[in-house]
Scaffold this motif. Structure first.
Motif, PDB file in Angstrom:
ATOM      1  N   VAL A 151       0.856  -1.189   0.000  1.00 43.39           N
ATOM      2  CA  VAL A 151       0.000   0.000   0.000  1.00 43.39           C
ATOM      3  C   VAL A 151       0.890   1.238   0.000  1.00 43.39           C
ATOM      4  O   VAL A 151       1.721   1.412   0.901  1.00 43.39           O
ATOM      5  N   SER A 152       0.732   2.084  -0.996  1.00 41.41           N
ATOM      6  CA  SER A 152       1.519   3.317  -1.117  1.00 41.41           C
ATOM      7  C   SER A 152       0.579   4.506  -1.211  1.00 41.41           C
ATOM      8  O   SER A 152      -0.372   4.498  -2.000  1.00 41.41           O
ATOM      9  N   ILE A 153       0.858   5.524  -0.404  1.00 40.15           N
ATOM     10  CA  ILE A 153       0.027   6.733  -0.383  1.00 40.15           C
ATOM     11  C   ILE A 153       0.916   7.941  -0.649  1.00 40.15           C
ATOM     12  O   ILE A 153       1.942   8.127   0.012  1.00 40.15           O
ATOM     13  N   LEU A 154       0.536   8.748  -1.631  1.00 41.04           N
ATOM     14  CA  LEU A 154       1.291   9.941  -2.010  1.00 41.04           C
ATOM     15  C   LEU A 154       0.449  11.178  -1.707  1.00 41.04           C
ATOM     16  O   LEU A 154      -0.649  11.332  -2.252  1.00 41.04           O
ATOM     17  N   VAL A 155       0.955  12.030  -0.830  1.00 44.49           N
ATOM     18  CA  VAL A 155       0.224  13.234  -0.439  1.00 44.49           C
ATOM     19  C   VAL A 155       1.170  14.430  -0.485  1.00 44.49           C
ATOM     20  O   VAL A 155       2.389  14.275  -0.381  1.00 44.49           O
ATOM     21  N   PRO A 156       0.643  15.637  -0.649  1.00 38.56           N
ATOM     22  CA  PRO A 156       1.512  16.817  -0.642  1.00 38.56           C
ATOM     23  C   PRO A 156       1.976  17.169   0.771  1.00 38.56           C
ATOM     24  O   PRO A 156       1.243  16.997   1.741  1.00 38.56           O
ATOM     25  N   LYS A 157       3.213  17.631   0.858  1.00 39.17           N
ATOM     26  CA  LYS A 157       3.771  18.053   2.146  1.00 39.17           C
ATOM     27  C   LYS A 157       3.162  19.373   2.593  1.00 39.17           C
ATOM     28  O   LYS A 157       3.086  19.672   3.783  1.00 39.17           O
ATOM     29  N   ILE A 158       2.716  20.181   1.622  1.00 42.16           N
ATOM     30  CA  ILE A 158       2.083  21.466   1.912  1.00 42.16           C
ATOM     31  C   ILE A 158       0.604  21.377   1.569  1.00 42.16           C
ATOM     32  O   ILE A 158       0.189  20.501   0.812  1.00 42.16           O
TER      33      ILE A 158
ATOM     34  N   PHE B 245       3.183   7.297 -11.215  1.00 40.17           N
ATOM     35  CA  PHE B 245       3.055   7.327  -9.754  1.00 40.17           C
ATOM     36  C   PHE B 245       4.348   6.820  -9.105  1.00 40.17           C
ATOM     37  O   PHE B 245       4.893   7.451  -8.183  1.00 40.17           O
ATOM     38  N   ASP B 246       4.858   5.698  -9.575  1.00 38.53           N
ATOM     39  CA  ASP B 246       6.079   5.110  -9.007  1.00 38.53           C
ATOM     40  C   ASP B 246       7.278   6.023  -9.220  1.00 38.53           C
ATOM     41  O   ASP B 246       8.146   6.139  -8.337  1.00 38.53           O
ATOM     42  N   THR B 247       7.325   6.671 -10.384  1.00 39.33           N
ATOM     43  CA  THR B 247       8.447   7.580 -10.677  1.00 39.33           C
ATOM     44  C   THR B 247       8.484   8.726  -9.675  1.00 39.33           C
ATOM     45  O   THR B 247       9.549   9.104  -9.172  1.00 39.33           O
ATOM     46  N   ILE B 248       7.306   9.275  -9.379  1.00 36.55           N
ATOM     47  CA  ILE B 248       7.231  10.370  -8.398  1.00 36.55           C
ATOM     48  C   ILE B 248       7.638   9.871  -7.023  1.00 36.55           C
ATOM     49  O   ILE B 248       8.438  10.503  -6.318  1.00 36.55           O
ATOM     50  N   CYS B 249       7.107   8.726  -6.612  1.00 39.03           N
ATOM     51  CA  CYS B 249       7.409   8.184  -5.276  1.00 39.03           C
ATOM     52  C   CYS B 249       8.897   7.868  -5.128  1.00 39.03           C
ATOM     53  O   CYS B 249       9.480   8.065  -4.049  1.00 39.03           O
ATOM     54  N   ASN B 250       9.527   7.375  -6.189  1.00 30.67           N
ATOM     55  CA  ASN B 250      10.942   7.008  -6.121  1.00 30.67           C
ATOM     56  C   ASN B 250      11.857   8.210  -5.915  1.00 30.67           C
ATOM     57  O   ASN B 250      13.036   8.049  -5.564  1.00 30.67           O
TER      58      ASN B 250
END
Length: 473
Positions: free
Chosen positions: A352-359, A437-442
């Motif tokens: 399970v991977s979740i990508l959220v903005p820091k701001i 998505f994976d490229t951003i997470c990496n």
């Protein structure tokens, strides 16, 4: 005078407490409202009356317009063609599509072409190019349609197209598009644009409509091409006008039979926003030829829906996943059911991977979002923080099914807002989205459970306080 005032306050507070106990849908949400009512004298009961009353069970479903919206679905559910509808062989796809069909009356259709659009520049280039080719009508529906460079470009295209006989209709949310009024909207109407607010905020209906907003973003051109996703009409997508910089987002262009489903959502909303102009003539619902090989289903839900279809869609996708779940969302404030589903998935060995903005554009939402991270990290969920502000709303499972739309992972999208997602049953398309998505997470290191657990006490206190109000956001 003071005695009278406090007596009135006592009666209103008591009414609020009794109403919360009798009509509360969940213990956590009820507790949050009880705390607000008790800890915020006068303001607490007022906020509860404006935003907390469960109008699904209480008042909202007895509103005349809402009953008519429900009857509209039943009366016109047969405007769909059975041609191009899909009978899936995959048990996973069949189960998910049947859930959505039963909850929304919208089928999955084959023979479509979907083009994923990343960012405001790519999205609006595609939108404007399509609008310039319109021959019969342009139908738009937006949560935010604000004055600026983008709205001026829309204005100029509308001016040119209306002069050639193209009909233009626009629905906008009166809260999200609060700047779209006065002389601004008059300019558009003077061109011939039929523009109407969805559930306008007026004194007589304020207490019944303020909490229920139209969060949809979509365009239908000639009944054959559609757009939907997370992108609003605001210059935040093309230039930095705040500390958040240029907003990132994901949108999708649809061609083929599924556009009829998207148009059906618009037709229903426009019917009520425009005081019942019904767009069911053949001119507005043309026969649509197949354009590609993508199978797509529209998911639409709102406070008038019989089922919370957006939440059910997300939970179903999580529970159907066998290998991986990828989520990108700017307001990840899941309900208890969604949170538990994600924990079960992670504990079952699913990545399970979740990508959220820091701001964030909302400090309260950010704090509330971070309050859930510790228990997710504890069960092995990967959480990535991207430095820019991404407004994308997306979930992918197993590299097989993807969802792009307006629905957030929060209570507001699940219960209070009118939302629309596009559900893509296509391996090739989903894998291409997952690759991005994976490229951003990496590019980023996932949050570390031990480090996050040892964050400063003051941060944990603020997050804990925000969590109390998460059901209200």
């Amino acid at each position: 005078m003071n005695t009278l005032l406090w007596t009135f306050y006592g009666i209103v507070t008591l009414w609020s407490i009794i109403s919360i106990i009798l009509h509360g849908s969940r213990p956590t949400k009820s507790l949050s409202w009880l705390l607000a009512v008790v800890l915020l004298p006068f303001a607490g009961p007022l906020l509860y009356y404006l935003f907390g009353v469960n109008r699904r069970k209480f008042k909202f479903f007895r509103l005349k317009q809402t009953e008519k919206r429900k009857l509209f679905d039943e009366k016109y559910k047969d405007i769909h063609e059975l041609e191009n509808s899909v009978d899936f062989h995959s048990a996973k796809n069949k189960k998910l599509s049947k859930l959505i069909e039963n909850g929304t009356l919208l089928k999955a259709y084959a023979g479509n072409k979907a083009t994923v659009l990343n960012g405001g520049k790519e999205t609006f280039e595609s939108i404007f190019e399509t609008l310039e080719q319109a021959e019969h009508f342009i139908h738009l529906q937006y949560y935010i349609f604000s004055e600026g460079e983008l709205s001026e470009r829309f204005y100029n295209i509308f001016k040119e197209k209306i002069a050639k006989g193209v009909e233009v209709r626009l629905i906008y949310d009166s809260f999200g598009s609060s700047s779209f009024r006065g002389n601004t909207i008059k300019r558009f109407r003077d061109l011939g644009v039929k523009a109407f607010p969805m559930m306008p905020i007026r004194f007589g209906s304020l207490l019944f409509t303020l909490n229920y907003r139209n969060h949809r973003k979509m365009i239908i051109v000639d009944g054959k091409i559609g757009f939907t996703g997370g992108v609003n009409v605001t210059d935040q997508y093309i230039k930095p006008i705040s500390d958040l910089g240029i907003w990132n987002d994901i949108h999708i262009k649809l061609e083929g039979p599924v556009v009829k489903s998207l148009h059906r959502v618009f037709i229903k909303d426009y019917y009520f926003a425009s005081d019942e102009e019904l767009l069911l003539k053949e001119k507005y619902i043309p026969k649509i030829e197949q354009k590609g090989n993508h199978t797509i289903q529209i998911v639409a839900a709102g406070p008038d829906s019989k089922q919370p279809a957006i939440m059910q869609q997300y939970i179903s996708m999580i529970m159907l996943a066998e290998k991986c779940i990828c989520i990108a969302n700017p307001y990840f404030i899941p309900s208890t059911a969604v949170l538990q589903a994600l924990k079960i998935a992670a504990l079952s060995g699913i990545k399970v991977s979740i990508l959220v903005p820091k701001i964030s554009d909302s400090k309260m939402a950010k704090l509330s979002m971070f309050s859930n991270f510790e228990e997710l990290l504890a069960v092995g969920v990967n959480i990535y923080l991207r430095p820019d502000f991404s407004h994308s709303k997306m979930i992918l499972i197993d590299g097989e099914i993807a969802s792009i739309g307006s629905g957030n992972f929060d209570y507001r999208s699940f219960e209070h807002n009118f939302e629309t997602n596009a559900l893509l049953y296509d391996v090739e398309l989903t894998k291409s989205i997952q690759t991005e998505f994976d490229t951003i997470c990496n590019n980023y290191i996932p949050l570390d459970y031990e480090s996050f657990k040892n964050r400063p006490v003051w941060k944990r206190l603020l997050e804990g306080m925000a969590k109390f109000f998460s059901p209200l956001l």
